[in-house]
Design an enzyme around this catalytic site. Structure first.
Site, mmCIF file in Angstrom:
data_model
loop_
_atom_site.group_PDB
_atom_site.id
_atom_site.type_symbol
_atom_site.label_atom_id
_atom_site.label_comp_id
_atom_site.label_asym_id
_atom_site.label_seq_id
_atom_site.Cartn_x
_atom_site.Cartn_y
_atom_site.Cartn_z
ATOM 1 N N GLU A 20 0.899 -1.287 -0.011
ATOM 2 C CA GLU A 20 0.098 -0.099 -0.002
ATOM 3 C C GLU A 20 0.897 1.176 0.045
ATOM 4 O OE1 GLU A 20 -3.768 -0.356 2.519
ATOM 5 O OE2 GLU A 20 -2.471 -2.052 3.482
ATOM 6 N N SER A 149 -6.563 -2.711 1.725
ATOM 7 C CA SER A 149 -6.849 -1.989 0.659
ATOM 8 C C SER A 149 -7.530 -3.178 -0.549
ATOM 9 C CB SER A 149 -5.811 -1.313 -0.133
ATOM 10 O OG SER A 149 -5.442 -0.232 0.701
ATOM 11 N N TYR A 215 -10.006 3.417 -4.851
ATOM 12 C CA TYR A 215 -8.942 4.367 -5.099
ATOM 13 C C TYR A 215 -9.263 5.074 -6.342
ATOM 14 C CZ TYR A 215 -7.231 2.601 -0.881
ATOM 15 O OH TYR A 215 -6.810 2.354 0.506
ATOM 16 N N ARG A 254 -10.813 3.003 11.802
ATOM 17 C CA ARG A 254 -12.106 2.981 11.041
ATOM 18 C C ARG A 254 -12.555 1.415 10.966
ATOM 19 N NH1 ARG A 254 -10.914 2.990 5.410
ATOM 20 N NH2 ARG A 254 -11.551 0.910 5.265
ATOM 21 N N ASP A 256 -15.297 -1.527 9.503
ATOM 22 C CA ASP A 256 -15.981 -1.671 8.402
ATOM 23 C C ASP A 256 -16.752 -2.821 8.565
ATOM 24 O OD1 ASP A 256 -14.616 -0.141 6.834
ATOM 25 O OD2 ASP A 256 -13.103 -1.503 6.063
ATOM 26 N N GLU A 269 -13.658 -5.715 9.664
ATOM 27 C CA GLU A 269 -12.336 -5.523 9.834
ATOM 28 C C GLU A 269 -12.227 -4.016 10.543
ATOM 29 O OE1 GLU A 269 -9.454 -4.396 6.438
ATOM 30 O OE2 GLU A 269 -11.055 -5.695 5.552
ATOM 31 N N ASN A 271 -9.562 -0.873 10.514
ATOM 32 C CA ASN A 271 -8.215 -0.369 10.244
ATOM 33 C C ASN A 271 -7.762 0.692 11.054
ATOM 34 O OD1 ASN A 271 -8.373 -0.990 6.906
ATOM 35 N ND2 ASN A 271 -10.571 -0.643 7.594
ATOM 36 N N GLY A 275 -6.877 5.451 5.374
ATOM 37 C CA GLY A 275 -6.553 6.587 4.348
ATOM 38 C C GLY A 275 -6.805 7.900 4.529
#
Length: 323
Positions: A20, A149, A215, A254, A256, A269, A271, A275
């Site tokens: 990443e 990602s 992205y 964050r 999900d 998951e 994070n 990002g």
């Protein structure tokens, strides 16, 4: 609000060597520019250049802003090194970072805490494909356990596709996770300090929310307000907090989540360094509570101070973050 000088000299760690890297460069550059604009004495350091610890130790840095995604920056190894040399940093520590990076271990923790997550199996080249499909059904999501990602991730619709999907994931991580497909709405919840940001619903015309949708694509839809009734959104936010804390995460991050077609939630998951690009979700949710990008970067930098935090505040769109 703290004066910029109160943070001292800040190293913004970006780039790195993970898969990443390109996203980490974008996140770190955006954070660095915002901190500089706010008057913080920030310096960008690409950790791929080597001799990182000696540069940090000799550079007179008071703290580090971690903008590295994936292994080597988000998995606890960097956090352990910073602890060792005594440099405070943003976000989660060693344990929270390591657990969140490892999707299999994260699921084991959530199951032990009775938090809902999709049924799964760990697969390898010698797995019994028929038994796996019989237990989890089809479709299936196949992903490297310790990658981000959506790199190396596939959806399997037919059982015959499973060995190739596992091989693709194994090219990124020998530990491969196979999950039951949930199929309902996809949501994400950002957490900054004690503030729990409004949920965002993600919609993509692609098969799933993959790297392209994250992205590159211009047809991914981000809905904030997310469209859920207020009580259901609050429940989803609380589940995100519970999952975050169960992994010993703190600072910011964050979570999900998915809702199946009956509305039942599943944690997917966490994070720990989400990002910070122009497509990124935490800045998007922050704007919905009147927290601009510069204010968000300072709020994230505040997490390096390790100040006591109050109970989580579950915010809806239009409510002020007041961080």
């Amino acid at each position: 609000m703290r004066a910029p000088a109160d943070y001292g000299r800040v190293a913004v760690l970006l780039g790195g060597n993970s898969a990443e890297r390109e996203i980490s460069l974008k996140s770190g550059s955006a954070a660095l520019a915002a901190l500089e604009q706010a008057g913080v004495a920030a310096v960008g350091i690409d950790t791929a250049a080597g001799d990182l610890l000696s540069r940090l130790a000799s550079g007179g840095f008071d703290r580090a802003f971690i903008a590295l995604h994936g292994r080597g920056g988000e998995d606890g190894t960097l956090q352990g090194a910073l602890d060792w040399i005594g440099v405070p940093y943003t976000g989660s520590g060693v344990l929270g970072s390591a657990l969140a990076m490892d999707k299999v271990r994260a699921k084991q923790v959530w199951q032990s805490c009775r938090l809902p997550t999709a049924d799964y199996a760990v697969a390898g080249p010698d797995s019994d494909w028929d038994a796996l499909v019989a237990r989890l059904g089809l479709p299936l999501m196949v992903k490297p356990s310790r990658e981000g990602s959506s790199i190396g991730m596939s959806m399997v619709v037919h059982a015959a596709e499973l060995p190739a999907a596992v091989a693709t994931a194994a090219a990124h991580d020998p530990q491969v996770l196979v999950e039951r497909y949930i199929g309902g709405g996809e949501y994400t919840v950002g957490i900054v300090g004690s503030v729990v940001l409004p949920a965002i619903r993600l919609e993509t015309p692609r098969t799933f929310y993959d790297y392209e949708a994250k992205y590159l694509a211009n047809d991914t839809r981000y809905l904030c307000p997310c469209g859920l009734p207020a009580t259901q959104e609050k429940a989803l936010q609380q589940l995100a907090v519970d999952a975050f804390l169960a992994l010993d995460c703190h600072g910011w991050g964050r979570v999900d989540l998915l809702l199946d077609h009956s509305g039942a939630p599943y944690v997917m998951e966490v994070n720990t360094v989400p990002g910070l690009t122009d497509h990124s979700l935490v800045p998007m949710a922050a704007r919905a509570v009147s927290l601009d990008f510069s204010g968000l970067m300072l709020a994230i930098l505040d997490t390096s101070l390790r100040l006591p935090q109050g109970p989580p505040r579950l915010l809806g769109v239009g409510e002020g973050a007041d961080v």
